[in-house]
Design a protein around this motif. Structure first.
Motif, PDB file in Angstrom:
ATOM      1  N   TYR A 132     -23.524 -35.156  -6.540  1.00 32.48           N
ATOM      2  CA  TYR A 132     -22.135 -35.465  -6.172  1.00 32.48           C
ATOM      3  C   TYR A 132     -21.810 -36.947  -6.327  1.00 32.48           C
ATOM      4  O   TYR A 132     -20.760 -37.313  -6.853  1.00 32.48           O
ATOM      5  N   ARG A 133     -22.695 -37.813  -5.862  1.00 30.35           N
ATOM      6  CA  ARG A 133     -22.387 -39.245  -5.846  1.00 30.35           C
ATOM      7  C   ARG A 133     -22.132 -39.807  -7.241  1.00 30.35           C
ATOM      8  O   ARG A 133     -21.337 -40.738  -7.406  1.00 30.35           O
ATOM      9  N   LYS A 134     -22.815 -39.293  -8.246  1.00 31.10           N
ATOM     10  CA  LYS A 134     -22.741 -39.878  -9.582  1.00 31.10           C
ATOM     11  C   LYS A 134     -21.598 -39.332 -10.440  1.00 31.10           C
ATOM     12  O   LYS A 134     -21.267 -39.904 -11.477  1.00 31.10           O
ATOM     13  N   VAL A 135     -21.010 -38.238 -10.028  1.00 34.42           N
ATOM     14  CA  VAL A 135     -19.946 -37.625 -10.836  1.00 34.42           C
ATOM     15  C   VAL A 135     -18.613 -38.289 -10.518  1.00 34.42           C
ATOM     16  O   VAL A 135     -18.279 -38.509  -9.352  1.00 34.42           O
ATOM     17  N   THR A 136     -17.845 -38.593 -11.544  1.00 32.42           N
ATOM     18  CA  THR A 136     -16.514 -39.178 -11.358  1.00 32.42           C
ATOM     19  C   THR A 136     -15.446 -38.178 -11.807  1.00 32.42           C
ATOM     20  O   THR A 136     -15.727 -37.213 -12.532  1.00 32.42           O
ATOM     21  N   ILE A 137     -14.227 -38.436 -11.380  1.00 31.67           N
ATOM     22  CA  ILE A 137     -13.099 -37.616 -11.824  1.00 31.67           C
ATOM     23  C   ILE A 137     -12.971 -37.680 -13.343  1.00 31.67           C
ATOM     24  O   ILE A 137     -12.668 -36.673 -14.012  1.00 31.67           O
ATOM     25  N   GLU A 138     -13.215 -38.858 -13.909  1.00 30.34           N
ATOM     26  CA  GLU A 138     -13.160 -39.005 -15.366  1.00 30.34           C
ATOM     27  C   GLU A 138     -14.175 -38.091 -16.050  1.00 30.34           C
ATOM     28  O   GLU A 138     -13.865 -37.458 -17.076  1.00 30.34           O
ATOM     29  N   ASP A 139     -15.380 -38.006 -15.490  1.00 31.54           N
ATOM     30  CA  ASP A 139     -16.411 -37.123 -16.043  1.00 31.54           C
ATOM     31  C   ASP A 139     -15.935 -35.671 -16.040  1.00 31.54           C
ATOM     32  O   ASP A 139     -16.100 -34.940 -17.024  1.00 31.54           O
ATOM     33  N   VAL A 140     -15.362 -35.266 -14.916  1.00 29.74           N
ATOM     34  CA  VAL A 140     -14.916 -33.883 -14.769  1.00 29.74           C
ATOM     35  C   VAL A 140     -13.791 -33.579 -15.755  1.00 29.74           C
ATOM     36  O   VAL A 140     -13.796 -32.534 -16.429  1.00 29.74           O
ATOM     37  N   ALA A 141     -12.834 -34.487 -15.863  1.00 29.65           N
ATOM     38  CA  ALA A 141     -11.709 -34.274 -16.777  1.00 29.65           C
ATOM     39  C   ALA A 141     -12.199 -34.152 -18.219  1.00 29.65           C
ATOM     40  O   ALA A 141     -11.754 -33.265 -18.969  1.00 29.65           O
ATOM     41  N   ARG A 142     -13.128 -35.018 -18.590  1.00 29.94           N
ATOM     42  CA  ARG A 142     -13.661 -34.973 -19.956  1.00 29.94           C
ATOM     43  C   ARG A 142     -14.371 -33.647 -20.216  1.00 29.94           C
ATOM     44  O   ARG A 142     -14.195 -33.028 -21.258  1.00 29.94           O
ATOM     45  N   ARG A 143     -15.168 -33.230 -19.246  1.00 32.61           N
ATOM     46  CA  ARG A 143     -15.919 -31.978 -19.398  1.00 32.61           C
ATOM     47  C   ARG A 143     -14.991 -30.772 -19.474  1.00 32.61           C
ATOM     48  O   ARG A 143     -15.260 -29.802 -20.191  1.00 32.61           O
ATOM     49  N   ALA A 144     -13.890 -30.826 -18.731  1.00 33.38           N
ATOM     50  CA  ALA A 144     -12.938 -29.700 -18.687  1.00 33.38           C
ATOM     51  C   ALA A 144     -11.904 -29.772 -19.812  1.00 33.38           C
ATOM     52  O   ALA A 144     -11.068 -28.873 -19.934  1.00 33.38           O
ATOM     53  N   HIS A 145     -11.942 -30.845 -20.608  1.00 26.73           N
ATOM     54  CA  HIS A 145     -10.994 -31.049 -21.713  1.00 26.73           C
ATOM     55  C   HIS A 145      -9.557 -31.116 -21.216  1.00 26.73           C
ATOM     56  O   HIS A 145      -8.645 -30.492 -21.776  1.00 26.73           O
ATOM     57  N   VAL A 146      -9.382 -31.870 -20.112  1.00 27.02           N
ATOM     58  CA  VAL A 146      -8.038 -32.126 -19.601  1.00 27.02           C
ATOM     59  C   VAL A 146      -7.938 -33.615 -19.310  1.00 27.02           C
ATOM     60  O   VAL A 146      -8.937 -34.343 -19.297  1.00 27.02           O
ATOM     61  N   GLY A 147      -6.726 -34.095 -19.087  1.00 33.60           N
ATOM     62  CA  GLY A 147      -6.540 -35.484 -18.714  1.00 33.60           C
ATOM     63  C   GLY A 147      -6.900 -35.706 -17.253  1.00 33.60           C
ATOM     64  O   GLY A 147      -6.839 -34.789 -16.430  1.00 33.60           O
ATOM     65  N   LYS A 148      -7.252 -36.949 -16.930  1.00 31.42           N
ATOM     66  CA  LYS A 148      -7.583 -37.289 -15.544  1.00 31.42           C
ATOM     67  C   LYS A 148      -6.417 -36.959 -14.615  1.00 31.42           C
ATOM     68  O   LYS A 148      -6.609 -36.452 -13.505  1.00 31.42           O
ATOM     69  N   GLY A 149      -5.198 -37.227 -15.078  1.00 31.68           N
ATOM     70  CA  GLY A 149      -4.033 -36.930 -14.262  1.00 31.68           C
ATOM     71  C   GLY A 149      -3.882 -35.450 -13.959  1.00 31.68           C
ATOM     72  O   GLY A 149      -3.344 -35.073 -12.906  1.00 31.68           O
ATOM     73  N   THR A 150      -4.349 -34.608 -14.875  1.00 31.85           N
ATOM     74  CA  THR A 150      -4.261 -33.159 -14.647  1.00 31.85           C
ATOM     75  C   THR A 150      -5.136 -32.742 -13.475  1.00 31.85           C
ATOM     76  O   THR A 150      -4.767 -31.862 -12.686  1.00 31.85           O
ATOM     77  N   VAL A 151      -6.308 -33.356 -13.351  1.00 35.35           N
ATOM     78  CA  VAL A 151      -7.184 -33.054 -12.205  1.00 35.35           C
ATOM     79  C   VAL A 151      -6.452 -33.387 -10.911  1.00 35.35           C
ATOM     80  O   VAL A 151      -6.470 -32.609  -9.946  1.00 35.35           O
ATOM     81  N   TYR A 152      -5.761 -34.546 -10.901  1.00 36.05           N
ATOM     82  CA  TYR A 152      -5.058 -34.967  -9.684  1.00 36.05           C
ATOM     83  C   TYR A 152      -3.832 -34.108  -9.384  1.00 36.05           C
ATOM     84  O   TYR A 152      -3.323 -34.145  -8.260  1.00 36.05           O
TER      85      TYR A 152
END
Length: 228
Positions: free
Chosen positions: A24-44
């Motif tokens: 958990y500590r090492k994962v960022t929102i940017e990492d998740v967005a990239r992996r999911a093929h969406v923009g960071k703003g979409t996660v938010y």
């Protein structure tokens, strides 16, 4: 923009893959967005913070367990008996690394999520379960501090392998059988329980699981009318 469950699940899938690999500590929102093929703003659009995103991930894992356990209870009310209930729960949890980490409070994987509301809800379920099986005579009446004792007995089956390298390794099914045998002979009265008591207790717990699932899904995906 309305939330959509499909997009939310894609993001949660990505978050789960990354957390299992990095913690958990090492994962960022940017990492998740990239992996999911969406923009960071979409996660938010779905979750305001990293904490809320990963809490939703843990809640989704819990909904899977609650759904399966409720179905088992409705199909066969004998599943409410402690030795059968804990055996089934053990196997469901063992299949999901996120649930295993939650039960064992794995801080390496979960970080601060070990204190998430998921743990609090699990404790409430356990408290209600213990109250019900006591009320319906499905446990012995001479066990002091039943809730604590059941917790201690079952948790050992999740943690022993990691604590004692000299313990012979058992597969999940065998471990579940040993857990069931231990619980049955340590906590349950002799003789067959009353079928009506089994049905009443099983239905109440299954209804509780269904209600929790409704609450959890709203926290994961938002209200039904926002899902698109």
């Amino acid at each position: 923009m309305p939330k959509t469950a499909d997009r939310a699940d894609r993001i949660l899938d990505a978050a789960g893959e990354l957390m299992l690999r990095l913690g958990y500590r090492k994962v960022t929102i940017e990492d998740v967005a990239r992996r999911a093929h969406v923009g960071k703003g979409t996660v938010y659009l779905h979750w305001r913070t990293k904490g809320e995103l990963f809490e939703a991930l843990m809640l989704r894992a819990s909904t899977g367990m609650l759904t399966e356990m409720a179905a088992r209870l409705r199909q066969d009310p004998r599943e409410i008996q402690p030795h059968r209930y804990l055996r089934s729960a053990f196997l469901v949890i063992q299949r999901d690394p996120l649930l295993r980490a939650a039960v064992t409070a794995d801080t390496e994987l979960l970080g601060s999520l070990t204190q998430s509301p998921v743990r609090a809800q699990e404790q409430k379920i356990h408290e209600r379960y213990c109250a019900l099986v006591t009320e319906h005579g499905l446990v012995r009446d001479d066990v002091p501090h039943l809730e604590y004792a059941l917790n201690a007995a079952s948790l050992g089956f999740f943690t022993l392998d990691s604590l004692d390298a000299g313990t012979p390794h058992l597969d999940a099914e065998t471990t579940a059988d040993v857990l069931a045998h231990t619980v049955k002979h340590a906590f349950e009265p002799e003789g067959e329980p009353d079928p009506s008591s089994l049905t009443s207790a099983a239905n109440e717990i299954a209804d509780l699981f269904d209600a929790l699932n409704t609450t959890f899904r709203e926290r994961i995906y938002g209200p039904e009318d926002e899902r698109g």
